[in-house]
Structures are given as structure tokens and as C-alpha cells.
Write an enzyme that holds these catalytic residues in place. Structure first.
Site, PDB file in Angstrom:
ATOM      1  N   ASP A 147      44.414  43.157  49.822  1.00  0.00           N
ATOM      2  CA  ASP A 147      43.833  42.384  48.723  1.00  0.00           C
ATOM      3  C   ASP A 147      44.133  43.100  47.397  1.00  0.00           C
ATOM      4  OD1 ASP A 147      42.251  40.385  47.587  1.00  0.00           O
ATOM      5  OD2 ASP A 147      40.383  41.507  47.853  1.00  0.00           O
ATOM      6  N   HIS A 148      44.666  42.384  46.441  1.00  0.00           N
ATOM      7  CA  HIS A 148      44.947  42.939  45.108  1.00  0.00           C
ATOM      8  C   HIS A 148      45.822  44.194  45.135  1.00  0.00           C
ATOM      9  CE1 HIS A 148      42.401  40.141  42.939  1.00  0.00           C
ATOM     10  NE2 HIS A 148      41.514  40.285  43.901  1.00  0.00           N
TER      11      HIS A 148
HETATM   12  P1  13P Z   1      33.952  37.402  45.352  1.00  0.00           P
HETATM   13  O1  13P Z   1      33.538  38.548  44.506  1.00  0.00           O
HETATM   14  O2  13P Z   1      33.604  36.100  44.707  1.00  0.00           O
HETATM   15  O3  13P Z   1      33.439  37.482  46.737  1.00  0.00           O
HETATM   16  O4  13P Z   1      35.569  37.428  45.424  1.00  0.00           O
HETATM   17  C1  13P Z   1      36.232  38.209  46.365  1.00  0.00           C
HETATM   18  C2  13P Z   1      37.697  38.255  46.129  1.00  0.00           C
HETATM   19  O5  13P Z   1      38.276  37.479  45.399  1.00  0.00           O
HETATM   20  C3  13P Z   1      38.444  39.296  46.832  1.00  0.00           C
HETATM   21  O6  13P Z   1      39.765  39.346  46.437  1.00  0.00           O
HETATM   22  O1  G3H Z   2      38.545  41.346  44.544  1.00  0.00           O
HETATM   23  C1  G3H Z   2      37.799  42.265  44.717  1.00  0.00           C
HETATM   24  C2  G3H Z   2      37.141  42.432  46.057  1.00  0.00           C
HETATM   25  O2  G3H Z   2      35.844  41.916  46.023  1.00  0.00           O
HETATM   26  C3  G3H Z   2      37.207  43.852  46.485  1.00  0.00           C
HETATM   27  O3  G3H Z   2      36.316  44.625  45.767  1.00  0.00           O
HETATM   28  O4  G3H Z   2      37.617  46.608  45.033  1.00  0.00           O
HETATM   29  O5  G3H Z   2      35.125  46.690  45.204  1.00  0.00           O
HETATM   30  O6  G3H Z   2      36.535  46.621  47.259  1.00  0.00           O
HETATM   31  P1  G3H Z   2      36.398  46.238  45.803  1.00  0.00           P
HETATM   32 ZN    ZN Z   3      40.171  38.841  44.443  1.00  0.00          ZN
END
Ligand code: 13P
Ligand code: G3H
Ligand code: ZN
Length: 332
Positions: free
Chosen positions: A94-95
């Protein structure tokens, strides 16, 4: 080099094609802990849903990348143990903030990565995304990219305000990068405070904030430009008010926490939006259950005593999302 295929994981290709056609969305749940992982798998197995388990940079730092990877491998075996013969589980970064992070995840068994170049100028976003796509596709790993900026904090990427994705840019971006899915900005944002009070109206009966609608016109315009192309929504927690109320009742302080109303996510899931990211709702469900447990059992100090109801609360929340919001149940 560990191939995700050896770990029993799948990439998102077929999953997304089926979801776009079928008018539902695949849940993408973040995980940092064993309890989250167990709850995600229990929910996916019970509802016969495909699922994306995603790991942020923060999660890698918190739990250790190797441990998370083995947890995902364990998740596949756990799903089988729970009776699912052929689980469809994606392990997704993620990201991802650099080519190196994406490569390291691909090399260690991830089946899907996100390269988040959304804070870069358009041409640089294309260049970085294409570099990741070239490497990922060699290993049959799928790539999510992002165009447009969400309000709030996107891991390292921070933006004070949201800039909707420009529909006129999406064709060039998708064609030039070869990405497999595209995260767009239509008004969602990360965290438990998605809108300021000034952006909302207030329900006179409950005193709760009522958020503004998502920009469905932008989504429609994007779908028109890229028919059938998999679209992703980040920042899609609904911030359940029962959790917020429980947290506040038992000593927490989350005034005016507000999320995306579920009926809007239901509407999005029926469109080309085929992946919906949810993290904050899991945090809220867990925190509410733990705060309540401690208030009711001040003598408890064994983590299993309070993590058991926390895991149960997350599982219930995941099942609710799958069945009542995204519609990915019975899609295995
Ligand atoms: P929320 O903070 O809305 O759960 O989003 C999570 C997210 O986009 C993780 O990449
Ligand atoms: O997009 C962000 C997600 O909620 C992950 O959050 O970087 O705190 O793990 P985090
Ligand atoms: Zn996100």
C-alpha cells in the site's frame, strides 16, 4: 527471490476484471497485527470473498517486512484450514513510495504493489510508475498507480487539500504506464477525520456531522475515458459512529470523527471501482472493543482477554463491509 505463486497468493488481474464486470468491489484491508490478519481471513472465508491484504510502509516498520510476508503465507494456509479450498488472497504493498520498495516487495513474495507517485508532477509520476510496471510485469505482479491527490496524509505524501483526478489525464497515464489499476481522488481521504466541520452539515437530531457527497461526476467521466479499467478508492472507511461513540464513552476523545457514508461506497462498488481500501474502520473497531473491555474488566491484564473481543469486532466489521457494502461475498 520468492515468487508469490509459491506462497499460494494471486495477483489482482482476474479478480479485478471479474469485479468490474460483476458490479462489486474487492475489499483491501490493511494489516499490522496477527489479530487483524486472522479476522480478515476468517471474514473472507466465511463470506467466500476474495480479499486483498495490504501492507503500508508503516506496517513494514511496525511489524517487520519478513514477518508480514510470512504472515501472508500463513494466511493462505489458515484459509485452507478454515475450509476454503482455493482462497484468493492478494498480498499488496500500500502506498509504495519508491521503485526500490516496490522491487523489494516483489522480490519477497508480494503479488501486487502500489506505486504512489501522486505527489509528483504528471510526467514524473508516469516515469516512476512505468519503471515499477516494467519490473513487476516481468514477475506477473500487478501494479496500482495513483493520479490526483487525496486530502490528509498519504504515508509520506502529504496534501493539505484534495485535488480531484483530472479525467482528461487518465488515458495518457494508463497507456503510457501500463498500470493495472488506477487510484483516483473523488473526495475520499485517509484517517478518521475525513472532513472538517466546515465541509459538513450537522444533523440537528444527533448532532453528528453529515459529510458532503463524493464527486461521482468525476468518477463517471473517468469511466467514460477508460471503459472497464479497474479503479481504486483509497480512504474509504466509514468511521462507524457506534465505534466512535463507544470509544468516547470509555475514555477516548474522537470528537467529530467522520467517514464516507456506506451508501456512497455501495454506489461506487457498483461502478468500475473494484478495490476499496479500508484501514481506519479496523482501528476503530479494535480500539472500541479494547476500551470497552478494560472499562468492564479493570482486573484483566492478559492480552488474550482483550484481544479476543477486539478480533471478533474486526471480523464482524469486515463481514459487514464484504456483504453489505462491497458485495464481494460468494465471488470465489
Ligand atoms: P482509511 O483511512 O479510510 O481506512 O483508508 C485506508 C487506505 O486508503 C489505505 O491505503
Ligand atoms: O493509507 C494509509 C493506510 O491507512 C496505512 O496507514 O501508514 O499508518 O500504516 P499507516
Ligand atoms: Zn491509501
Amino acid at each position: 527471490m520468492v515468487s508469490y505463486k509459491k506462497l499460494g497468493l494471486v495477483n489482482t488481474k482476474k479478480m479485478f476484471a471479474k469485479a468490474v464486470k460483476g458490479g462489486y468491489a474487492i475489499p483491501a484491508f490493511n494489516f499490522n497485527t496477527m489479530e487483524q490478519m486472522q479476522a480478515i481471513i476468517q471474514a473472507a472465508v466465511e463470506t467466500k470473498s476474495p480479499v486483498i491484504m495490504q501492507v503500508s510502509k508503516g506496517a513494514r516498520k511496525y511489524a517487520n517486512p519478513t514477518i508480514l510476508r510470512y504472515m501472508a503465507e500463513g494466511a493462505v494456509q489458515y484459509a485452507k484450514e478454515l475450509g476454503c479450498k482455493k482462497p484468493q488472497i492478494v498480498l499488496h504493498l500500500d502506498h509504495g513510495d519508491s521503485y526500490e520498495t516496490c522491487k523489494s516487495c516483489i522480490d519477497s513474495g508480494f503479488s501486487s504493489v502500489m506505486i504512489d507517485g501522486s505527489s509528483l508532477p504528471f510526467k514524473e509520476n508516469i516515469k516512476l510508475t512505468k519503471k515499477v510496471v516494467n519490473y513487476a510485469h516481468k514477475h506477473d505482479v500487478t501494479v496500482e498507480a495513483e493520479l490526483g491527490v487525496l486530502a490528509g496524509v498519504e504515508d509520506e505524501v502529504s496534501a493539505a487539500e484534495s485535488h480531484y483526478t483530472k479525467p482528461e489525464e487518465v488515458v495518457e497515464f494508463a497507456t503510457k504506464t501500463g498500470c493495472d489499476s488506477l487510484a483516483i481522488s473523488i473526495g475520499t481521504s485517509h484517517g478518521a477525520y475525513k472532513f472538517t466541520a466546515a465541509q459538513c452539515t450537522r444533523d440537528p437530531k444527533t448532532g453528528k456531522l453529515v459529510p458532503p457527497p463524493l464527486a461521482f461526476d468525476v468518477l463517471k467521466a473517468i469511466e467514460k475515458k477508460l471503459p472497464g479499467f479497474p479503479i481504486v478508492l483509497h480512504g474509504s472507511s466509514s468511521v462507524p459512529q457506534d465505534c466512535v461513540d463507544t470509544i468516547n464513552k470509555f475514555g477516548g476523545k474522537l470528537p467529530d470523527a467522520v467517514g464516507i457514508p456506506e451508501e456512497q461506497l455501495r454506489k461506487a462498488a457498483k461502478s468500475a471501482v473494484c478495490k476499496i481500501n479500508i484501514d481506519s474502520d479496523s482501528r476503530l473497531a479494535m480500539t472500541a472493543a479494547i476500551r470497552k473491555h478494560f472499562a468492564e474488566h479493570p482486573d484483566h491484564f492478559d492480552p488474550r482477554q482483550y484481544l479476543t473481543p477486539a478480533r471478533e469486532a474486526m471480523k464482524e466489521m469486515y463481514i459487514h463491509k464484504i456483504v453489505k457494502v462491497l458485495g464481494s461475498n460468494n465471488k470465489l
